[in-house]
Design a protein around this motif. Structure first.
Motif, PDB file in Angstrom:
ATOM      1  N   ILE A  90       0.835  -1.207   0.000  1.00 16.45           N
ATOM      2  CA  ILE A  90       0.000   0.000   0.000  1.00 16.45           C
ATOM      3  C   ILE A  90       0.866   1.251   0.000  1.00 16.45           C
ATOM      4  CG2 ILE A  90      -0.266   0.034   2.527  1.00 16.45           C
ATOM      5  CD1 ILE A  90      -2.807   1.139  -0.200  1.00 16.45           C
ATOM      6  N   GLU A 310      -5.295  -4.120   2.707  1.00 16.10           N
ATOM      7  CA  GLU A 310      -4.487  -2.909   2.948  1.00 16.10           C
ATOM      8  C   GLU A 310      -5.015  -1.677   2.214  1.00 16.10           C
ATOM      9  OE1 GLU A 310      -0.390  -3.537   1.932  1.00 16.10           O
ATOM     10  OE2 GLU A 310      -0.200  -5.380   3.110  1.00 16.10           O
ATOM     11  N   THR A 312      -5.143  -1.776  -1.123  1.00 12.84           N
ATOM     12  CA  THR A 312      -4.356  -1.779  -2.358  1.00 12.84           C
ATOM     13  C   THR A 312      -5.233  -1.615  -3.599  1.00 12.84           C
ATOM     14  OG1 THR A 312      -4.355  -4.207  -2.202  1.00 12.84           O
ATOM     15  CG2 THR A 312      -2.372  -3.046  -1.479  1.00 12.84           C
TER      16      THR A 312
END
Length: 343
Positions: A90, A310, A312
């Motif tokens: 991330i 995360e 992402t």
């Protein structure tokens, strides 16, 4: 107060603006749908994305004592340190796409040093309880975690952020997400449980057995907040609270994968209008996420077979949101460019 649904009074006008760009009708596909959504959220044909952020809420889960994850619980604390050092996926994707990242410890087992601009602590407790033995959180702890999410969003809104992605870190949290999905969507638990961080077939069978026992223990519960307290986690509660607050501010909300969509299911059960502000960034490879998206009538921007979490997916899809807004603001119309329209 309830969230105000997006005002669609000007939808036909915004659609006309999009249709008059120098392209065949609908030629930019999902980007046009996304541009219309952002225009409706901001109530302007010239929307702006300001101070974009992703916030990752981190917390531990007592259920990991039952062996439901391929990774030890210590990884939550270690990954938060990795976030802070800038070494996680991330971090990489946020840097690539000019997104600011904030990490919030809302219930990690362990002690961190003082707050910094990109790391804040609203620790409710050092992880939840083992939900197989007792509810994961008390009602007060659930409220405190949701308040943590609201407070983080308050701070970002104060700093001019109007587009916000939500991510999470918490070993064991696919179990909470699967259980909440099972109860809120009334789907068989087997359809909701996946491999998480990479379980083998035997480990997956064990995980399902454990979650069946948890689901049976709380079969009498029906209200979303009661289910969240019994089978959720601090980070899921914080995300749910943060999403509700972000929608209240009229932010564009970037929804990540399986875990954050489970938190959204809770937020949606509390106030369905939150959905108007949500952009679904990708379809997770985790079992069950497509069923969640189907329930929410959501079309994700990407499908990359990812299952990292995360936030992402938010970071990777953000350039598409930028492109949709740039199209609205910068692309010529047939009239301004002197281009003939279709006969």
């Amino acid at each position: 107060m309830p969230i105000l649904p997006v005002n669609k009074q000007h939808q036909a006008y915004f659609q006309q603006v999009i249709d008059q760009k120098t392209k065949p009708l609908g030629a930019l596909g999902a980007l046009e749908t996304l541009a219309l959504q952002v225009a409706l959220i901001q109530q302007t044909e010239a929307p702006q994305l300001t101070n974009p952020h992703i916030v990752v809420f981190a917390a531990d889960h007592g259920l990991t004592a039952e062996g439901v994850s391929a990774y030890p619980a210590d990884v939550t604390y270690q990954m938060v340190q990795n976030f802070r050092a800038g070494g996680a996926a991330i971090n990489v994707f946020c840097r690539q796409n000019s997104l600011q990242l904030v990490v919030c410890d809302v219930g990690v087992r362990g002690v961190f040093d003082e707050n910094t601009p990109d790391f804040v602590k609203f620790k409710v407790a050092h992880g939840t309880q083992n939900m197989r033995q007792q509810p994961a959180m008390t009602a007060d702890e659930t409220d405190a975690a949701m308040d943590a999410g609201r407070l983080v969003v308050d701070g970002l809104h104060h700093r001019g952020c109007n587009v916000l992605g939500f991510g999470e870190m918490g070993i064991g949290n696919t179990s909470s997400a699967a259980l909440l999905m099972h109860r809120l969507l009334r789907l068989p638990l087997r359809e909701c449980v996946g491999r998480g961080t990479g379980l083998t077939d035997d480990q997956l069978a064990h995980k399902l057995t454990v979650l069946e026992a948890v689901a049976e223990r709380y079969r009498h519960l029906a209200q979303p907040m009661d289910l969240l307290a019994a089978m959720g986690g601090f980070e899921l509660a914080a995300i749910a609270g943060g999403m509700l607050r972000a929608a209240d501010y009229g932010m564009v909300i970037l929804v990540d994968g399986f875990i954050t969509t489970a938190a959204l299911l809770v937020a949606h059960a509390v106030d369905p209008a939150v959905l108007d502000y949500c952009v679904f960034t990708h379809q997770s490879d985790e079992a069950g996420h497509q069923l969640m998206l189907n329930h929410l009538n959501a079309s994700p921007l990407l499908k990359l077979n990812m299952r990292l979490g995360e936030g992402t997916g938010c970071a990777l899809a953000y350039p598409l949101v930028q492109a949709a807004v740039a199209m609205l603001n910068n692309m010529a119309s047939f009239a301004s460019a002197g281009v003939s329209e279709k006969r």
